[in-house]
Design a protein around this motif. Structure first.
Motif, PDB file in Angstrom:
ATOM      1  N   GLU A  23       0.830  -1.207   0.000  1.00  0.00           N
ATOM      2  CA  GLU A  23       0.000   0.000   0.000  1.00  0.00           C
ATOM      3  C   GLU A  23       0.865   1.258   0.000  1.00  0.00           C
ATOM      4  OE1 GLU A  23      -2.761   0.012   3.259  1.00  0.00           O
ATOM      5  OE2 GLU A  23      -3.632  -1.897   2.637  1.00  0.00           O
ATOM      6  N   ARG A  24       1.981   1.189   0.690  1.00  0.00           N
ATOM      7  CA  ARG A  24       2.893   2.337   0.767  1.00  0.00           C
ATOM      8  C   ARG A  24       3.877   2.358  -0.401  1.00  0.00           C
ATOM      9  NH1 ARG A  24       1.431   0.405   5.451  1.00  0.00           N
ATOM     10  NH2 ARG A  24       0.870   1.765   7.172  1.00  0.00           N
ATOM     11  N   SER A  44      10.442  -2.735  -2.982  1.00  0.00           N
ATOM     12  CA  SER A  44      11.775  -3.325  -2.792  1.00  0.00           C
ATOM     13  C   SER A  44      11.940  -3.847  -1.372  1.00  0.00           C
ATOM     14  CB  SER A  44      12.867  -2.309  -3.110  1.00  0.00           C
ATOM     15  OG  SER A  44      12.824  -1.970  -4.474  1.00  0.00           O
ATOM     16  N   LEU A  45      11.436  -3.103  -0.414  1.00  0.00           N
ATOM     17  CA  LEU A  45      11.502  -3.533   0.979  1.00  0.00           C
ATOM     18  C   LEU A  45      10.682  -4.804   1.186  1.00  0.00           C
ATOM     19  CD1 LEU A  45      12.625  -2.743   3.755  1.00  0.00           C
ATOM     20  CD2 LEU A  45      10.564  -1.382   4.107  1.00  0.00           C
ATOM     21  N   ALA A  46       9.502  -4.862   0.605  1.00  0.00           N
ATOM     22  CA  ALA A  46       8.640  -6.036   0.710  1.00  0.00           C
ATOM     23  C   ALA A  46       9.292  -7.250   0.038  1.00  0.00           C
ATOM     24  CB  ALA A  46       7.277  -5.749   0.088  1.00  0.00           C
ATOM     25  N   GLU A  47       9.894  -7.043  -1.114  1.00  0.00           N
ATOM     26  CA  GLU A  47      10.564  -8.137  -1.824  1.00  0.00           C
ATOM     27  C   GLU A  47      11.729  -8.676  -0.995  1.00  0.00           C
ATOM     28  OE1 GLU A  47      11.545  -6.301  -5.555  1.00  0.00           O
ATOM     29  OE2 GLU A  47       9.423  -5.934  -5.960  1.00  0.00           O
ATOM     30  N   LEU A  79       5.173 -12.698  -2.278  1.00  0.00           N
ATOM     31  CA  LEU A  79       6.275 -12.211  -3.111  1.00  0.00           C
ATOM     32  C   LEU A  79       5.809 -12.007  -4.550  1.00  0.00           C
ATOM     33  CD1 LEU A  79       9.210 -11.439  -3.560  1.00  0.00           C
ATOM     34  CD2 LEU A  79       9.758 -13.886  -3.757  1.00  0.00           C
ATOM     35  N   ILE A  80       5.031 -12.949  -5.065  1.00  0.00           N
ATOM     36  CA  ILE A  80       4.527 -12.823  -6.431  1.00  0.00           C
ATOM     37  C   ILE A  80       3.600 -11.612  -6.537  1.00  0.00           C
ATOM     38  CG2 ILE A  80       3.071 -13.923  -8.173  1.00  0.00           C
ATOM     39  CD1 ILE A  80       4.256 -16.626  -7.128  1.00  0.00           C
ATOM     40  N   ARG A  81       2.724 -11.416  -5.561  1.00  0.00           N
ATOM     41  CA  ARG A  81       1.842 -10.235  -5.555  1.00  0.00           C
ATOM     42  C   ARG A  81       2.650  -8.947  -5.550  1.00  0.00           C
ATOM     43  NH1 ARG A  81      -2.220 -12.046  -0.835  1.00  0.00           N
ATOM     44  NH2 ARG A  81      -3.581 -13.366  -2.089  1.00  0.00           N
ATOM     45  N   THR A  82       3.681  -8.946  -4.718  1.00  0.00           N
ATOM     46  CA  THR A  82       4.521  -7.745  -4.608  1.00  0.00           C
ATOM     47  C   THR A  82       5.231  -7.458  -5.924  1.00  0.00           C
ATOM     48  OG1 THR A  82       4.825  -8.138  -2.247  1.00  0.00           O
ATOM     49  CG2 THR A  82       6.420  -6.690  -3.324  1.00  0.00           C
ATOM     50  N   LEU A  83       5.796  -8.496  -6.528  1.00  0.00           N
ATOM     51  CA  LEU A  83       6.476  -8.304  -7.813  1.00  0.00           C
ATOM     52  C   LEU A  83       5.492  -7.836  -8.885  1.00  0.00           C
ATOM     53  CD1 LEU A  83       8.752 -11.460  -7.694  1.00  0.00           C
ATOM     54  CD2 LEU A  83       9.539  -9.074  -7.677  1.00  0.00           C
ATOM     55  N   ALA A  84       4.283  -8.382  -8.874  1.00  0.00           N
ATOM     56  CA  ALA A  84       3.274  -7.978  -9.853  1.00  0.00           C
ATOM     57  C   ALA A  84       2.865  -6.520  -9.657  1.00  0.00           C
ATOM     58  CB  ALA A  84       2.051  -8.887  -9.748  1.00  0.00           C
TER      59      ALA A  84
END
Length: 106
Positions: A31-32, A36-39, A63-68
């Motif tokens: 959301e923020r 990169s931090l999430a990955e 991880l897949i959601r974050t990359l997408a």
């Protein structure tokens, strides 16, 4: 990478507990737009050998959601690279974690 994980742990100590909290933590980072931090967080948690297969599947999905989402918010070759990385994560998981592979495919 270790410094990034330490920073995450200091800023968000509650993110180290349950998988449900991992999901909320990851959603908050996305959301923020702290992709990169999430990955980095996901990749570090996935390298830990002591997490269960369910948690590993959930972290892989995160991880897949974050990359997408990162790809959707990027431009040009970086976008293509992120989409490919998301596909690679899914493929890698599906070949190593057969019982939970359906979770990642969905």
């Amino acid at each position: 990478m270790k410094a990034s994980l330490i920073t995450i742990c200091l800023i968000f100590p509650s993110a180290l507990v349950a998988s449900d909290e991992d999901g909320r933590f990851m959603a908050g980072l996305r959301e923020r737009r702290l992709f990169s931090l999430a990955e980095t967080y996901c990749q570090a948690r996935l390298k830990v050998g002591q997490i269960g297969s369910t948690d590993r599947a959930e972290l892989t999905v995160e991880l897949i959601r974050t990359l997408a989402e990162h790809a959707m918010n990027s431009r040009g070759s970086q976008r293509d690279q992120l989409w490919q990385q998301a596909r690679d994560v899914a493929t890698s998981f599906n070949t190593t974690e057969r019982p939970r592979a359906v979770l990642v495919r969905v």
